[in-house]
Design a protein around this motif. Structure first.
Motif, PDB file in Angstrom:
ATOM      1  N   ARG A  89      45.881  48.306  18.322  1.00  0.00           N
ATOM      2  CA  ARG A  89      45.724  48.305  16.786  1.00  0.00           C
ATOM      3  C   ARG A  89      45.682  46.956  16.453  1.00  0.00           C
ATOM      4  O   ARG A  89      46.734  46.113  16.642  1.00  0.00           O
ATOM      5  CB  ARG A  89      46.705  49.170  16.168  1.00  0.00           C
ATOM      6  N   GLY A  90      44.798  46.316  15.975  1.00  0.00           N
ATOM      7  CA  GLY A  90      44.946  44.885  15.506  1.00  0.00           C
ATOM      8  C   GLY A  90      45.167  45.166  13.856  1.00  0.00           C
ATOM      9  O   GLY A  90      45.097  46.035  13.147  1.00  0.00           O
ATOM     10  N   GLY A 122      39.811  44.424  22.475  1.00  0.00           N
ATOM     11  CA  GLY A 122      39.983  45.458  22.943  1.00  0.00           C
ATOM     12  C   GLY A 122      40.770  46.582  21.964  1.00  0.00           C
ATOM     13  O   GLY A 122      41.569  47.349  22.209  1.00  0.00           O
ATOM     14  N   LYS A 123      40.615  46.234  20.620  1.00  0.00           N
ATOM     15  CA  LYS A 123      41.270  46.600  19.565  1.00  0.00           C
ATOM     16  C   LYS A 123      40.312  48.109  19.296  1.00  0.00           C
ATOM     17  O   LYS A 123      39.214  48.037  19.198  1.00  0.00           O
ATOM     18  CB  LYS A 123      41.642  46.119  18.449  1.00  0.00           C
ATOM     19  N   ALA A 124      41.076  49.131  19.196  1.00  0.00           N
ATOM     20  CA  ALA A 124      40.174  50.292  18.701  1.00  0.00           C
ATOM     21  C   ALA A 124      40.406  50.653  16.995  1.00  0.00           C
ATOM     22  O   ALA A 124      39.413  51.231  16.435  1.00  0.00           O
ATOM     23  CB  ALA A 124      40.969  51.607  19.336  1.00  0.00           C
ATOM     24  N   GLU A 125      41.639  50.155  16.568  1.00  0.00           N
ATOM     25  CA  GLU A 125      41.717  50.378  15.110  1.00  0.00           C
ATOM     26  C   GLU A 125      42.147  49.085  14.479  1.00  0.00           C
ATOM     27  O   GLU A 125      42.688  48.133  15.151  1.00  0.00           O
ATOM     28  CB  GLU A 125      42.524  51.469  14.765  1.00  0.00           C
ATOM     29  N   ALA A 126      42.271  48.992  12.983  1.00  0.00           N
ATOM     30  CA  ALA A 126      42.579  47.887  12.374  1.00  0.00           C
ATOM     31  C   ALA A 126      43.448  48.518  11.067  1.00  0.00           C
ATOM     32  O   ALA A 126      43.370  49.491  10.713  1.00  0.00           O
ATOM     33  CB  ALA A 126      41.761  46.853  11.912  1.00  0.00           C
ATOM     34  N   SER A 127      44.655  47.731  10.835  1.00  0.00           N
ATOM     35  CA  SER A 127      45.372  48.137   9.751  1.00  0.00           C
ATOM     36  C   SER A 127      45.387  47.032   8.881  1.00  0.00           C
ATOM     37  O   SER A 127      45.194  45.645   9.039  1.00  0.00           O
ATOM     38  CB  SER A 127      46.716  48.636  10.251  1.00  0.00           C
ATOM     39  N   LEU A 128      45.944  47.175   7.398  1.00  0.00           N
ATOM     40  CA  LEU A 128      46.148  45.984   6.757  1.00  0.00           C
ATOM     41  C   LEU A 128      47.276  46.515   5.586  1.00  0.00           C
ATOM     42  O   LEU A 128      47.451  47.789   5.544  1.00  0.00           O
ATOM     43  CB  LEU A 128      44.895  45.388   5.958  1.00  0.00           C
ATOM     44  N   TRP A 129      47.804  45.518   4.904  1.00  0.00           N
ATOM     45  CA  TRP A 129      48.815  46.034   3.796  1.00  0.00           C
ATOM     46  C   TRP A 129      48.185  45.478   2.625  1.00  0.00           C
ATOM     47  O   TRP A 129      47.611  44.108   2.613  1.00  0.00           O
ATOM     48  CB  TRP A 129      50.146  45.670   3.966  1.00  0.00           C
TER      49      TRP A 129
END
Length: 177
Positions: A89-90, A122-129
């Motif tokens: 996760r990035g 190599g990240k499969a997903e990302a998150s943010l706030w």
């Protein structure tokens, strides 16, 4: 708009700081204390951004207008900072566009490049706030393929006020292309 997306250099810190402050003042009006927003200073943030860019954490990509060379926005990204987050996760640490250039595709272009950047790492997903009260930003993130994370709610304090932040996530292979 003819945009170039490129890695930021320490010399870009002033432009990044100016956009950071202007975007905060525009986006958070009515959400964060007006006196606090008015007191924000690009000079205070410039040193932070010069150092962060030089150290590569976070990585910063910026958008530059091909017609006049102006920096129009930027996105900071890296590994997810949430405790226990998977290595795949990035995180989008921040994304800001010059308010005078909102709704012209800069944010989408930045996200598209950041998404490819994270996939290449190599990240499969990302998150943010995002602040729960920042409805325009939430609409933007939703259009880019982000969805709310039911477990992602936290409180932060800014200018003496407690604000709620929400975590949004996106699968990179299917978001905002």
């Amino acid at each position: 708009m003819n945009l170039t997306i490129r890695p930021a250099q320490p010399a870009d810190a002033n432009a990044i700081a100016r956009i950071h402050v202007a975007a905060w003042q525009a986006a958070y009006a009515g959400i964060i204390d007006a006196a606090y927003l008015a007191a924000l200073s690009a000079a205070q943030r410039e040193g932070y951004w010069a150092q962060a860019i030089a150290q590569g954490a976070p990585e910063v990509l910026l958008a530059q207008d091909g017609s006049d060379g102006a920096v129009t926005g930027w996105i900071a990204l890296g590994d997810c900072r949430d405790p226990g987050a998977p290595a795949t996760r990035g995180e989008v640490w921040a994304i800001y566009v010059d308010p005078a250039r909102w709704a012209r595709g800069t944010g989408h272009a930045l996200w598209r490049h950041a998404r490819e950047h994270l996939l290449a790492r190599g990240k499969a997903e990302a998150s943010l706030w995002v602040l729960a009260a920042n409805e325009p930003a939430i609409r933007f993130y939703t259009r880019q393929g982000f969805v709310p994370d039911a477990d992602g709610v936290k409180s932060i304090t800014v200018a003496g006020a407690t604000l709620q932040e929400l975590r949004y996530t996106a699968l990179l292979a299917s978001s905002g292309g």
